[in-house]
Design a protein around this motif. Structure first.
Motif, PDB file in Angstrom:
ATOM      1  N   THR A   1      -0.934   2.581  -3.117  1.00  0.00           N
ATOM      2  CA  THR A   1       0.389   3.424  -2.127  1.00  0.00           C
ATOM      3  C   THR A   1      -0.220   4.827  -1.925  1.00  0.00           C
ATOM      4  O   THR A   1      -0.603   5.360  -2.758  1.00  0.00           O
ATOM      5  CB  THR A   1       1.496   3.027  -2.911  1.00  0.00           C
ATOM      6  OG1 THR A   1       1.628   3.531  -4.264  1.00  0.00           O
ATOM      7  CG2 THR A   1       2.017   1.653  -3.016  1.00  0.00           C
ATOM      8  N   HIS A   2       0.461   5.206  -0.844  1.00  0.00           N
ATOM      9  CA  HIS A   2       0.143   6.702  -0.368  1.00  0.00           C
ATOM     10  C   HIS A   2       1.485   7.378  -0.391  1.00  0.00           C
ATOM     11  O   HIS A   2       2.461   7.112   0.586  1.00  0.00           O
ATOM     12  CB  HIS A   2      -0.434   6.636   1.130  1.00  0.00           C
ATOM     13  CG  HIS A   2      -0.589   7.894   1.390  1.00  0.00           C
ATOM     14  ND1 HIS A   2      -0.562   8.263   2.730  1.00  0.00           N
ATOM     15  CD2 HIS A   2      -0.923   9.242   0.805  1.00  0.00           C
ATOM     16  CE1 HIS A   2      -0.941   9.671   3.124  1.00  0.00           C
ATOM     17  NE2 HIS A   2      -0.987  10.122   1.923  1.00  0.00           N
ATOM     18  N   THR A   3       1.843   8.191  -1.267  1.00  0.00           N
ATOM     19  CA  THR A   3       3.035   8.860  -1.551  1.00  0.00           C
ATOM     20  C   THR A   3       2.777  10.498  -1.791  1.00  0.00           C
ATOM     21  O   THR A   3       2.201  10.711  -2.562  1.00  0.00           O
ATOM     22  CB  THR A   3       3.936   8.223  -2.866  1.00  0.00           C
ATOM     23  OG1 THR A   3       3.822   6.764  -2.269  1.00  0.00           O
ATOM     24  CG2 THR A   3       5.439   8.599  -2.638  1.00  0.00           C
TER      25      THR A   3
ATOM     26  N   GLU B   1       2.020   7.814   5.455  1.00  0.00           N
ATOM     27  CA  GLU B   1       3.011   8.138   4.211  1.00  0.00           C
ATOM     28  C   GLU B   1       3.762   6.917   3.835  1.00  0.00           C
ATOM     29  O   GLU B   1       4.448   6.659   4.754  1.00  0.00           O
ATOM     30  CB  GLU B   1       3.733   9.360   4.610  1.00  0.00           C
ATOM     31  CG  GLU B   1       4.584   9.736   3.456  1.00  0.00           C
ATOM     32  CD  GLU B   1       3.946  10.292   2.023  1.00  0.00           C
ATOM     33  OE1 GLU B   1       4.686  10.045   1.188  1.00  0.00           O
ATOM     34  OE2 GLU B   1       2.976  10.849   2.046  1.00  0.00           O
ATOM     35  N   GLY B   2       3.830   6.510   2.607  1.00  0.00           N
ATOM     36  CA  GLY B   2       4.546   5.340   2.217  1.00  0.00           C
ATOM     37  C   GLY B   2       3.627   4.073   2.592  1.00  0.00           C
ATOM     38  O   GLY B   2       4.284   3.018   2.334  1.00  0.00           O
ATOM     39  N   GLY B   3       2.632   3.987   3.132  1.00  0.00           N
ATOM     40  CA  GLY B   3       1.731   3.073   3.584  1.00  0.00           C
ATOM     41  C   GLY B   3       1.063   2.612   2.160  1.00  0.00           C
ATOM     42  O   GLY B   3       1.048   3.075   0.990  1.00  0.00           O
ATOM     43  N   ARG B   4       0.557   1.315   2.337  1.00  0.00           N
ATOM     44  CA  ARG B   4      -0.285   0.434   1.084  1.00  0.00           C
ATOM     45  C   ARG B   4      -1.258  -0.177   1.662  1.00  0.00           C
ATOM     46  O   ARG B   4      -1.326  -0.791   2.761  1.00  0.00           O
ATOM     47  CB  ARG B   4       0.776  -0.343   0.379  1.00  0.00           C
ATOM     48  CG  ARG B   4       1.332  -1.324   1.249  1.00  0.00           C
ATOM     49  CD  ARG B   4       2.939  -1.215   1.101  1.00  0.00           C
ATOM     50  NE  ARG B   4       3.747  -2.202   2.259  1.00  0.00           N
ATOM     51  CZ  ARG B   4       4.130  -1.673   3.313  1.00  0.00           C
ATOM     52  NH1 ARG B   4       4.408  -0.351   3.631  1.00  0.00           N
ATOM     53  NH2 ARG B   4       5.072  -2.702   3.970  1.00  0.00           N
ATOM     54  N   LEU B   5      -2.260  -0.275   0.538  1.00  0.00           N
ATOM     55  CA  LEU B   5      -3.695  -0.940   0.981  1.00  0.00           C
ATOM     56  C   LEU B   5      -3.578  -2.034  -0.046  1.00  0.00           C
ATOM     57  O   LEU B   5      -3.435  -1.853  -1.328  1.00  0.00           O
ATOM     58  CB  LEU B   5      -4.725  -0.243   0.815  1.00  0.00           C
ATOM     59  CG  LEU B   5      -6.069  -0.825   0.869  1.00  0.00           C
ATOM     60  CD1 LEU B   5      -7.167   0.204   1.519  1.00  0.00           C
ATOM     61  CD2 LEU B   5      -6.834  -1.322  -0.687  1.00  0.00           C
ATOM     62  N   VAL B   6      -3.686  -3.242   0.200  1.00  0.00           N
ATOM     63  CA  VAL B   6      -4.045  -4.215  -0.663  1.00  0.00           C
ATOM     64  C   VAL B   6      -5.216  -5.034  -0.555  1.00  0.00           C
ATOM     65  O   VAL B   6      -5.891  -5.199   0.823  1.00  0.00           O
ATOM     66  CB  VAL B   6      -2.849  -5.476  -0.846  1.00  0.00           C
ATOM     67  CG1 VAL B   6      -1.540  -4.823  -1.045  1.00  0.00           C
ATOM     68  CG2 VAL B   6      -2.729  -6.211   0.722  1.00  0.00           C
TER      69      VAL B   6
END
Length: 217
Positions: A187-189, A167-172
């Protein structure tokens, strides 16, 4: 200063800074990590050129993505010193070595087991674990991740990878689902995934993240 050191400085000044990479931590990592150490001996002269560098030794083509794209993705990821990061399709490990300078813990996956072994041998930092695994699978055992970075492009939604984001993480990475391909951040929100295009970019598609071939009669 050695030839490679000079080339590394020119790469950062001429390819990375000029493409709006201003994050001092990212620049310092790229000035420190010897890219030539992750390139087959017969191609080391190409290590600092502005190209996707083929480091394949088997049938499947595997690449280190362009230095300027590498820097821009690392900057967009905003990796914190306490972050747990997954590098997908690490090839010989260059992107993972850079990430190790920025994060607390790095897991790097590579689908070519021979290249994964080379990456494991080249990656000295104690905070990096390199594993042979399909790009689309990630590494559930080390999840959840604060950041996931693709060392290449995807033509599909990488559902299994997104499911490993904290939660709150991101993939680029680079999305080649449509044209033109673009660097994206997901983004995972609150249990949902938000996609945002960052800039136009092209990179080789990672094995296992290709679009399914259309059936032709």
């Amino acid at each position: 200063m050695s030839g490679f050191s000079t080339a590394r400085l020119k790469m950062v000044d001429g390819q990375v800074r000029t493409n709006d990479v201003t994050d001092r931590r990212v620049l310092d990592a790229m000035l420190t990590v010897p890219r030539e150490a992750f390139v087959p001996a017969d191609r080391q002269a190409l290590a600092y050129l502005d190209l996707d560098l083929d480091v394949s030794e088997g049938a499947a083509k595997r690449f280190l993505i362009k230095p300027q794209l590498t820097g821009k993705l690392l900057q967009a990821a905003e990796i914190g010193e306490g972050d747990n990061v997954l590098v997908v399709g690490c090839a010989t490990g260059y992107l993972a070595a850079l990430t190790a300078k920025l994060a607390r813990q790095v897991t790097a996956t590579e689908c070519d087991s021979a290249l994964a072994a080379k990456a494991k041998a080249a990656l000295n930092p104690a905070n990096v674990t390199c594993k042979a695994a399909a790009c689309a699978e990630g590494d559930p055992s080390a999840a959840p991740f604060d950041v996931i970075i693709l060392n290449g492009a995807t033509e599909v939604v990488p559902a299994a990878l997104l499911g490993q984001l904290k939660e709150g993480g991101r993939l680029v990475g680079v999305s080649a689902e449509s044209r033109p391909p673009r660097a994206i951040i997901v983004t995972h929100t609150h249990g949902e995934f938000g996609h945002r295009a960052l800039f136009d970019a092209a990179a080789p598609v990672l094995p296992g993240l290709e679009r399914a071939a259309a059936f032709v009669f």
